[in-house]
Design a protein around this motif. Structure first.
Motif, short mmCIF file in Angstrom:
data_model
loop_
_atom_site.label_atom_id
_atom_site.label_comp_id
_atom_site.label_asym_id
_atom_site.label_seq_id
_atom_site.Cartn_x
_atom_site.Cartn_y
_atom_site.Cartn_z
N GLU A 98 0.84 -1.20 0.00
CA GLU A 98 0.00 0.00 0.00
C GLU A 98 0.87 1.26 0.00
N PHE A 99 1.96 1.22 0.76
CA PHE A 99 2.88 2.35 0.76
C PHE A 99 3.42 2.59 -0.64
N LEU A 100 3.84 1.54 -1.32
CA LEU A 100 4.38 1.66 -2.68
C LEU A 100 3.33 2.21 -3.65
N ARG A 101 2.10 1.75 -3.50
CA ARG A 101 1.02 2.20 -4.39
C ARG A 101 0.77 3.70 -4.27
N THR A 102 0.94 4.24 -3.06
CA THR A 102 0.58 5.63 -2.83
C THR A 102 1.78 6.57 -2.70
N ALA A 103 2.98 6.03 -2.82
CA ALA A 103 4.19 6.88 -2.70
C ALA A 103 4.15 7.98 -3.76
N GLU A 104 4.61 9.15 -3.38
CA GLU A 104 4.55 10.32 -4.27
C GLU A 104 5.79 10.47 -5.14
N HIS A 105 6.80 9.65 -4.92
CA HIS A 105 8.04 9.78 -5.69
C HIS A 105 8.75 8.44 -5.76
N GLY A 106 9.84 8.40 -6.50
CA GLY A 106 10.62 7.19 -6.63
C GLY A 106 11.80 7.18 -5.67
N ILE A 126 9.35 -2.25 -8.33
CA ILE A 126 10.10 -1.91 -9.54
C ILE A 126 9.62 -0.56 -10.09
N ALA A 127 8.32 -0.31 -10.04
CA ALA A 127 7.78 0.96 -10.55
C ALA A 127 8.29 2.16 -9.74
N ARG A 128 8.61 1.96 -8.45
CA ARG A 128 9.08 3.06 -7.60
C ARG A 128 10.60 3.23 -7.65
N LEU A 129 11.28 2.41 -8.43
CA LEU A 129 12.72 2.50 -8.56
C LEU A 129 13.07 3.54 -9.61
N ASN A 130 13.81 4.57 -9.22
CA ASN A 130 14.22 5.62 -10.15
C ASN A 130 15.16 5.07 -11.21
N PRO A 131 15.25 5.73 -12.37
CA PRO A 131 16.28 5.35 -13.35
C PRO A 131 17.66 5.37 -12.68
N ARG A 132 18.45 4.35 -12.93
CA ARG A 132 19.77 4.13 -12.32
C ARG A 132 19.66 3.80 -10.84
N GLY A 133 18.45 3.58 -10.36
CA GLY A 133 18.24 3.17 -8.97
C GLY A 133 18.54 1.70 -8.80
N THR A 134 18.86 1.32 -7.57
CA THR A 134 19.27 -0.05 -7.24
C THR A 134 18.25 -0.70 -6.32
N LEU A 135 17.90 -1.93 -6.63
CA LEU A 135 17.01 -2.75 -5.81
C LEU A 135 17.82 -3.92 -5.27
N VAL A 136 17.75 -4.13 -3.96
CA VAL A 136 18.43 -5.25 -3.31
C VAL A 136 17.38 -6.12 -2.64
N VAL A 137 17.43 -7.42 -2.93
CA VAL A 137 16.59 -8.39 -2.23
C VAL A 137 17.50 -9.49 -1.70
N ASP A 138 17.22 -9.94 -0.49
CA ASP A 138 18.02 -11.02 0.08
C ASP A 138 17.14 -12.23 0.34
N ASP A 139 17.70 -13.23 0.99
CA ASP A 139 17.01 -14.49 1.27
C ASP A 139 16.61 -15.20 -0.02
N MET A 140 17.50 -15.18 -0.99
CA MET A 140 17.19 -15.75 -2.30
C MET A 140 17.81 -17.13 -2.53
N THR A 141 18.65 -17.61 -1.62
CA THR A 141 19.20 -18.95 -1.74
C THR A 141 18.24 -19.93 -1.07
N GLU A 142 17.79 -20.90 -1.84
CA GLU A 142 16.84 -21.87 -1.30
C GLU A 142 17.48 -22.69 -0.18
N ILE A 143 16.71 -22.93 0.85
CA ILE A 143 17.16 -23.70 2.00
C ILE A 143 16.22 -24.89 2.17
N ASP A 144 16.82 -26.06 2.43
CA ASP A 144 16.00 -27.24 2.72
C ASP A 144 15.05 -26.92 3.87
N GLY A 145 13.81 -27.28 3.69
CA GLY A 145 12.82 -27.04 4.72
C GLY A 145 11.95 -25.83 4.48
#
Length: 184
Positions: A98-106, A126-145
């Motif tokens: 909801e915050f992303l949907r209503t944010a007034e800027h990137g 992704i839509a709130r990422l400015n041109p040349r902006g960087t997105l970091v996501v973690d916890d992307m390595t699959e773990i058993d369980g």
């Protein structure tokens, strides 16, 4: 004691064990240090404030930037709010999507560290990422369980970031697995 040390101590004292890992924190600090004047940073999932502390660590002693950190759970947000934050840090209690949907800027740097904005509403992030902006996501390595639905969601995030035509993406094999994307 630094902001980062204080945040890890706060997380431990409150039994919050989902904090940003040190290698990811160092990456966030380095990326934050490289931001241009007037940059805007967004963290989705404040937790106890560890990621926020790493971002602030990379930015200090600057004061020309803003860091907005959004946490859904009011009790967890209260833990983060115990920190002695620089004036450029803005902690909010809100649903990330909801915050992303209503944010007034990137934003020039986004750390997506909760389901909202990562496994739900990634398109809004992704839509709130400015041109040349960087997105970091973690916890992307699959773990058993991991539950099957979580594994499928993380695979979907990876696929979206790697295949998105507006992003240049690198998968980093350290810590919990990190994907870094830059908007063209």
């Amino acid at each position: 004691m630094t902001l980062v040390d204080e945040a890890y101590a706060r997380a431990g004292a409150h039994g919050f064990d989902l904090s940003c890992e040190v290698p990811v924190g160092r990456l966030l600090a380095a990326l934050a240090a490289a931001l241009p004047p007037g940059a805007r940073v967004l963290e989705l999932g404040s937790g106890a404030g560890v990621g926020t502390a790493w971002l602030a660590h990379g930015l200090l002693p600057r004061t020309d930037v803003t860091v907005t950190s959004v946490e859904l759970d009011p009790a967890t947000a209260a833990v983060a709010a115990e920190g002695d934050w620089p004036p450029f840090v803005d902690l909010r209690v809100a649903d990330a999507v909801e915050f992303l949907r209503t944010a007034e800027h990137g934003y020039d740097l986004i750390f997506a560290d909760c389901p909202g904005g990562k496994t739900r509403g990634l398109d809004h992030t992704i839509a709130r990422l400015n041109p040349r902006g960087t997105l970091v996501v973690d916890d992307m390595t699959e773990i058993d369980g991991w539950p099957g639905d979580f594994t499928a969601a993380q695979r979907g995030v990876r696929r979206t970031l790697v295949e998105h035509p507006d992003l240049v993406t690198a998968e980093l094999d350290f810590a919990s697995g990190v994907v870094v994307s830059v908007r063209r």
